[in-house]
Design an enzyme around this catalytic site. Structure first.
Site, PDB file in Angstrom:
ATOM      1  N   LYS A  89     -31.408  -1.886 -36.618  1.00 27.39           N
ATOM      2  CA  LYS A  89     -31.243  -0.692 -37.454  1.00 27.39           C
ATOM      3  C   LYS A  89     -30.520   0.417 -36.695  1.00 27.39           C
ATOM      4  O   LYS A  89     -29.777   1.205 -37.268  1.00 27.39           O
ATOM      5  CB  LYS A  89     -32.609  -0.215 -37.960  1.00 27.39           C
ATOM      6  CG  LYS A  89     -32.506   0.770 -39.097  1.00 27.39           C
ATOM      7  CD  LYS A  89     -33.806   0.912 -39.863  1.00 27.39           C
ATOM      8  CE  LYS A  89     -33.637   1.916 -41.009  1.00 27.39           C
ATOM      9  NZ  LYS A  89     -34.868   2.082 -41.781  1.00 27.39           N
TER      10      LYS A  89
HETATM   11  O1  LIG Z   1     -25.674   5.867 -39.498  1.00 31.29           O
HETATM   12  P1  LIG Z   1     -26.205   5.377 -38.195  1.00 31.29           P
HETATM   13  O2  LIG Z   1     -27.706   5.351 -38.158  1.00 31.29           O
HETATM   14  O3  LIG Z   1     -25.618   6.121 -37.052  1.00 31.29           O
HETATM   15  O4  LIG Z   1     -25.787   3.876 -38.080  1.00 31.29           O
HETATM   16  C1  LIG Z   1     -24.469   3.458 -38.091  1.00 31.29           C
HETATM   17  C2  LIG Z   1     -24.360   1.972 -38.043  1.00 31.29           C
HETATM   18  O5  LIG Z   1     -25.359   1.455 -37.236  1.00 31.29           O
HETATM   19  C3  LIG Z   1     -26.211   0.539 -37.954  1.00 31.29           C
HETATM   20  O6  LIG Z   1     -27.274   1.251 -38.506  1.00 31.29           O
HETATM   21  C4  LIG Z   1     -26.688  -0.526 -37.020  1.00 31.29           C
HETATM   22  O7  LIG Z   1     -25.640  -1.222 -36.524  1.00 31.29           O
HETATM   23  C5  LIG Z   1     -25.374   0.072 -39.074  1.00 31.29           C
HETATM   24  O8  LIG Z   1     -26.112  -0.362 -40.165  1.00 31.29           O
HETATM   25  C6  LIG Z   1     -24.541   1.268 -39.378  1.00 31.29           C
HETATM   26  O9  LIG Z   1     -23.344   0.808 -39.874  1.00 31.29           O
END
Ligand SMILES: O=P(O)(O)OC[C@H]1O[C@](O)(CO)[C@@H](O)[C@@H]1O
Length: 317
Positions: free
Chosen positions: A312
């Site tokens: 996540k």
């Molecule tokens: O918006 P955040 O939490 O910075 O995450 C950006 C990216 O990182 C992830 O949460 C994890 O790779 C992706 O789902 C998302 O594209």
């Protein structure tokens, strides 16, 4: 129905909340919209929306802005940095904000986590409350941050957009499982504000279903990539209202080579109407693209609650 799909379907009340968020005004000089992954792809659409509304903007991956801003802006003086991050913890986006503050730039964070590193690092924080069960694959939060960015750009949106998007998602879902059968080559096309949406659609499909997918500006697609099109191809066309006629020719081209075209706002093998304005178009189409990822994942037996190799939050060691 798994949790990923339930969350996609239950996102619309959160849209209504996001319509009432107080948003800062864009900078009067350059606005630099940063993020990682989905959040960067949203930045592409939001930067285009800023420019369309008369605010100068570029989208830059968080890592790039933190490390080499001069490769993106010859003069960053007085720039405003708008950082998108669902988690508020992606290292490169946090770094982009911290480095920008050190350089004396105005910083704004749009996030779904009030108590996060980015919220502590940025001068101004916009907090969008998201679905508590959202998992690794970013869906609801992407819609909410896109909406916040479009509203900040100056697009006026009302509760009608949530109803339009929900109805469109339900109508499209009646056909999604059928139209993807025997398709394994996925292409997303969109111009202007819709290009970011195309890239996000391609990423969503990739991470949810472990399929190879690509995104292009429609007129670019004929300059090489079209060589891959055959009867296994599935093309998503998000029409740009102003250039729909020439984009329809690209659609005819790929159809004649065997592709099935799911179209939004113009002709295709299965097509749906969209609102005329760029912001409404992108927001209305996004939940369908999220659900399409789930349907292809189901067809391939991929588990979108535990997508391969993904977490996540990605924090640099
Ligand atoms: O918006 P955040 O939490 O910075 O995450 C950006 C990216 O990182 C992830 O949460 C994890 O790779 C992706 O789902 C998302 O594209």
């Amino acid at each position: 129905m798994n949790v990923t799909e339930r969350v996609i379907r239950e996102q619309f009340p959160f849209w209504t909340d996001a319509l009432t968020l107080d948003l800062p005004v864009p900078g009067t000089k350059l606005n630099v919209i940063v993020g990682c992954g989905t959040s960067f792809y949203l930045a592409l659409s939001i930067a285009a929306a800023f420019n369309a509304q008369g605010h100068q903007a570029i989208a830059v991956p968080g890592a790039e802005w933190a490390r080499r801003p001069r490769n993106y802006a010859a003069d960053e003086a007085d720039a405003t940095v708008v950082a998108l991050s669902r988690s508020g913890e992606s290292s490169e986006t946090v770094q982009a904000v911290e480095e920008s503050r050190k350089r004396g730039l105005r910083t704004i964070a749009i996030t779904c986590e009030k108590d996060s590193s980015i919220a502590r690092a940025a001068e101004t924080v916009v907090y969008a409350r998201t679905h508590p069960d959202e998992g690794i694959v970013m869906t609801v939060s992407a819609s909410l941050m896109l909406m916040a960015g479009f509203r900040m750009a100056g697009f006026s949106l009302d509760a009608g957009i949530a109803r339009t998007a929900e109805t469109l998602m339900q109508r499209a879902d009646a056909d999604l499982a059928r139209i993807i059968r025997n398709r394994s080559h996925f292409v997303y096309l969109g111009a202007g504000v819709q290009y970011g949406l195309a890239t996000e659609g391609a990423l969503k499909l990739q991470e949810m279903s472990l399929s190879t997918s690509q995104a292009f500006h429609p007129m670019e697609y004929r300059h090489g990539p079209i060589s891959l099109v055959d009867e296994t191809s599935f093309v998503v066309m998000i029409y740009n209202h102003a250039t729909a006629a020439e984009e329809a020719k690209v659609v005819s081209d790929v159809q004649s080579k065997g592709a099935f075209v799911l179209a939004f706002g113009g002709p295709g093998d299965l097509s749906f109407d969209l609102p005329a304005d760029d912001a409404g178009r992108a927001l209305a189409a996004l939940p369908v693209l999220q659900l399409l990822g789930e349907r292809v994942a189901q067809m391939k037996g991929a588990d979108t609650e535990a997508p391969r190799h993904l977490n996540k939050v990605v924090v640099l060691a």
